[in-house]
Write a protein that holds these residues in place. Sequence first.
Motif, mmCIF file in Angstrom:
data_model
loop_
_atom_site.group_PDB
_atom_site.id
_atom_site.type_symbol
_atom_site.label_atom_id
_atom_site.label_comp_id
_atom_site.label_asym_id
_atom_site.label_seq_id
_atom_site.Cartn_x
_atom_site.Cartn_y
_atom_site.Cartn_z
ATOM 1 N N SER A 12 0.781 -1.377 -0.019
ATOM 2 C CA SER A 12 0.162 -0.175 0.042
ATOM 3 C C SER A 12 1.045 1.158 -0.006
ATOM 4 O O SER A 12 1.826 1.419 0.625
ATOM 5 C CB SER A 12 -0.970 -0.037 1.218
ATOM 6 O OG SER A 12 -1.602 1.286 1.117
ATOM 7 N N ARG A 14 -0.420 4.121 0.989
ATOM 8 C CA ARG A 14 -1.088 5.000 1.704
ATOM 9 C C ARG A 14 -0.422 5.586 2.724
ATOM 10 O O ARG A 14 0.077 4.566 3.544
ATOM 11 C CB ARG A 14 -2.661 4.519 2.185
ATOM 12 C CG ARG A 14 -3.800 4.739 1.112
ATOM 13 C CD ARG A 14 -5.091 4.403 1.892
ATOM 14 N NE ARG A 14 -5.143 3.364 2.912
ATOM 15 C CZ ARG A 14 -5.367 3.570 4.296
ATOM 16 N NH1 ARG A 14 -5.878 4.845 4.292
ATOM 17 N NH2 ARG A 14 -5.512 2.771 5.140
ATOM 18 N N SER A 17 -1.791 3.500 5.819
ATOM 19 C CA SER A 17 -1.862 1.980 5.357
ATOM 20 C C SER A 17 -1.796 1.142 6.685
ATOM 21 O O SER A 17 -0.866 1.534 7.462
ATOM 22 C CB SER A 17 -0.936 1.805 4.437
ATOM 23 O OG SER A 17 -0.646 0.250 4.589
ATOM 24 N N MET A 18 -2.861 0.468 6.920
ATOM 25 C CA MET A 18 -2.615 -0.590 7.885
ATOM 26 C C MET A 18 -1.873 -1.731 7.541
ATOM 27 O O MET A 18 -1.245 -2.360 8.591
ATOM 28 C CB MET A 18 -4.191 -1.438 8.055
ATOM 29 C CG MET A 18 -5.315 -0.308 8.160
ATOM 30 S SD MET A 18 -5.371 0.081 10.012
ATOM 31 C CE MET A 18 -7.163 0.967 10.001
ATOM 32 N N PRO A 79 -2.161 -5.585 1.056
ATOM 33 C CA PRO A 79 -3.684 -5.290 0.966
ATOM 34 C C PRO A 79 -4.407 -6.203 0.028
ATOM 35 O O PRO A 79 -3.742 -7.038 -0.750
ATOM 36 C CB PRO A 79 -4.027 -3.843 0.587
ATOM 37 C CG PRO A 79 -2.409 -3.295 0.460
ATOM 38 C CD PRO A 79 -1.560 -4.398 0.379
ATOM 39 N N TYR A 81 -7.058 -6.010 -3.035
ATOM 40 C CA TYR A 81 -7.817 -5.075 -3.974
ATOM 41 C C TYR A 81 -8.403 -6.077 -4.945
ATOM 42 O O TYR A 81 -7.774 -6.738 -5.797
ATOM 43 C CB TYR A 81 -6.571 -4.390 -4.823
ATOM 44 C CG TYR A 81 -6.078 -3.074 -3.993
ATOM 45 C CD1 TYR A 81 -6.331 -2.754 -2.568
ATOM 46 C CD2 TYR A 81 -5.659 -2.150 -4.719
ATOM 47 C CE1 TYR A 81 -5.792 -1.607 -2.238
ATOM 48 C CE2 TYR A 81 -4.903 -1.114 -4.431
ATOM 49 C CZ TYR A 81 -5.028 -0.856 -2.820
ATOM 50 O OH TYR A 81 -4.616 0.422 -2.301
ATOM 51 N N ASN A 82 -9.684 -5.898 -4.913
ATOM 52 C CA ASN A 82 -10.463 -6.776 -5.968
ATOM 53 C C ASN A 82 -10.137 -8.225 -5.883
ATOM 54 O O ASN A 82 -9.853 -8.938 -7.051
ATOM 55 C CB ASN A 82 -10.630 -6.144 -7.154
ATOM 56 C CG ASN A 82 -11.247 -4.718 -7.059
ATOM 57 O OD1 ASN A 82 -12.189 -4.538 -6.677
ATOM 58 N ND2 ASN A 82 -10.501 -3.895 -7.646
ATOM 59 N N ALA A 115 -3.661 -7.031 6.032
ATOM 60 C CA ALA A 115 -4.734 -6.548 7.110
ATOM 61 C C ALA A 115 -5.924 -5.952 6.024
ATOM 62 O O ALA A 115 -5.647 -5.376 5.020
ATOM 63 C CB ALA A 115 -4.077 -5.500 7.848
ATOM 64 N N ALA A 116 -7.095 -6.300 6.519
ATOM 65 C CA ALA A 116 -8.370 -5.680 5.722
ATOM 66 C C ALA A 116 -9.053 -5.468 6.789
ATOM 67 O O ALA A 116 -9.245 -5.871 7.638
ATOM 68 C CB ALA A 116 -8.547 -6.697 4.752
ATOM 69 N N PRO A 117 -10.122 -4.181 6.542
ATOM 70 C CA PRO A 117 -11.057 -3.927 7.381
ATOM 71 C C PRO A 117 -12.227 -5.012 7.532
ATOM 72 O O PRO A 117 -12.956 -4.881 8.392
ATOM 73 C CB PRO A 117 -11.583 -2.615 6.835
ATOM 74 C CG PRO A 117 -10.968 -2.574 5.542
ATOM 75 C CD PRO A 117 -9.931 -3.190 5.264
HETATM 76 C C1 LIG Z 1 -9.402 -0.725 -5.247
HETATM 77 C C2 LIG Z 1 -9.594 -1.332 -3.983
HETATM 78 C C3 LIG Z 1 -10.170 -2.488 -4.046
HETATM 79 C C4 LIG Z 1 -10.477 -3.063 -2.957
HETATM 80 N N1 LIG Z 1 -10.932 -4.460 -2.851
HETATM 81 C C5 LIG Z 1 -10.890 -5.165 -1.622
HETATM 82 C C6 LIG Z 1 -11.050 -6.539 -1.535
HETATM 83 O O1 LIG Z 1 -11.277 -7.242 -2.703
HETATM 84 N N2 LIG Z 1 -11.100 -7.332 -0.402
HETATM 85 C C7 LIG Z 1 -11.339 -6.482 0.850
HETATM 86 O O2 LIG Z 1 -11.110 -7.194 1.831
HETATM 87 N N3 LIG Z 1 -10.993 -5.248 0.854
HETATM 88 C C8 LIG Z 1 -10.795 -4.455 -0.403
HETATM 89 N N4 LIG Z 1 -10.446 -3.065 -0.438
HETATM 90 C C9 LIG Z 1 -10.450 -2.340 1.001
HETATM 91 C C10 LIG Z 1 -9.063 -2.546 1.218
HETATM 92 O O3 LIG Z 1 -8.768 -3.819 2.048
HETATM 93 C C11 LIG Z 1 -8.797 -1.545 2.460
HETATM 94 O O4 LIG Z 1 -8.817 -0.182 1.719
HETATM 95 C C12 LIG Z 1 -7.359 -1.579 3.048
HETATM 96 O O5 LIG Z 1 -7.431 -0.616 4.202
HETATM 97 C C13 LIG Z 1 -6.284 -1.238 2.397
HETATM 98 O O6 LIG Z 1 -4.972 -1.466 2.884
HETATM 99 P P1 LIG Z 1 -4.275 -0.230 3.607
HETATM 100 O O7 LIG Z 1 -4.899 0.167 4.551
HETATM 101 O O8 LIG Z 1 -2.941 -1.019 3.859
HETATM 102 O O9 LIG Z 1 -3.969 0.864 2.672
HETATM 103 C C14 LIG Z 1 -10.328 -2.628 -1.398
HETATM 104 C C15 LIG Z 1 -9.829 -1.173 -1.610
HETATM 105 C C16 LIG Z 1 -9.505 -0.494 -2.801
HETATM 106 C C17 LIG Z 1 -8.973 0.799 -2.874
#
Ligand SMILES: Cc1cc2nc3c(=O)[nH]c(=O)nc-3n(C[C@H](O)[C@H](O)[C@H](O)COP(=O)(O)O)c2cc1C
Length: 191
Positions: A12, A14, A17-18, A79, A81-82, A115-117
């Motif tokens: 990430s 950000r 970022s978590m 992270p 993403y999709n 990590a994911a929310p």
């Molecule tokens: C383009 C995009 C796609 C995402 N897709 C998923 C996903 O497939 N599964 C999920 O659990 N979270 C998804 N998220 C949410 C991320 O888990 C969340 O934004 C997370 O905080 C990203 O990690 P970071 O905090 O290290 O930036 C997505 C976020 C973005 C921006």
Amino acid sequence: MTDVNILAISGSLRAGSMNTALLRAAQKHAPNDVSISLYGNLGAIPLYNGDLDTDSPPSAVQELRAAIARADGLLIATPEYNYSIPGVLKNALDWASRPAQSSALLHKHVAILGAAPGNFGTVRAQLALRQVFLWTQSKVVVRPEILVFNCAQRFDEAGNLTDETTIELIREQLAVLRDQIRGLLPPLHSS
Ligand SMILES: Cc1cc2nc3c(=O)[nH]c(=O)nc-3n(C[C@H](O)[C@H](O)[C@H](O)COP(=O)(O)O)c2cc1C
């Protein structure tokens, strides 16, 4: 015995970022004989272009490859993403994976966490990342897996990891990575 030297890469970009926060927690809670440096230049890696992948690739790529080559192992926080890994991380690994027969990733020991929310803690992204490391012949730690679901509640407002279970898992995973690097655990792959 010298410390095991780990390069930590967050997928990430950000500031808040978590996943980067997880790596800072890994630095803080690592076993005494494991030292972790945080790679901070992912955003400067250009998009992979075979025409630029010459004997003199872009400087950010040269630095990435050299940092991976110097490290005994990698710790990657991804992270999701999709349902997969972020493009910036895949792009950096694509650069690092060339030339295929002598890349910095070849036989490199790697541990993965994320990590994911939401409720699934990056499980699908981690599987995708493991698949990438099959072709690079990297040696990925199998257990413990670290899937930090509902991650927002596991950090304080300053971004410090406060969840004891996750902290303990990180310690365990780093100990396995260290022992794998030192050859104290059987190799998971042979070449
Ligand atoms: C383009 C995009 C796609 C995402 N897709 C998923 C996903 O497939 N599964 C999920 O659990 N979270 C998804 N998220 C949410 C991320 O888990 C969340 O934004 C997370 O905080 C990203 O990690 P970071 O905090 O290290 O930036 C997505 C976020 C973005 C921006």
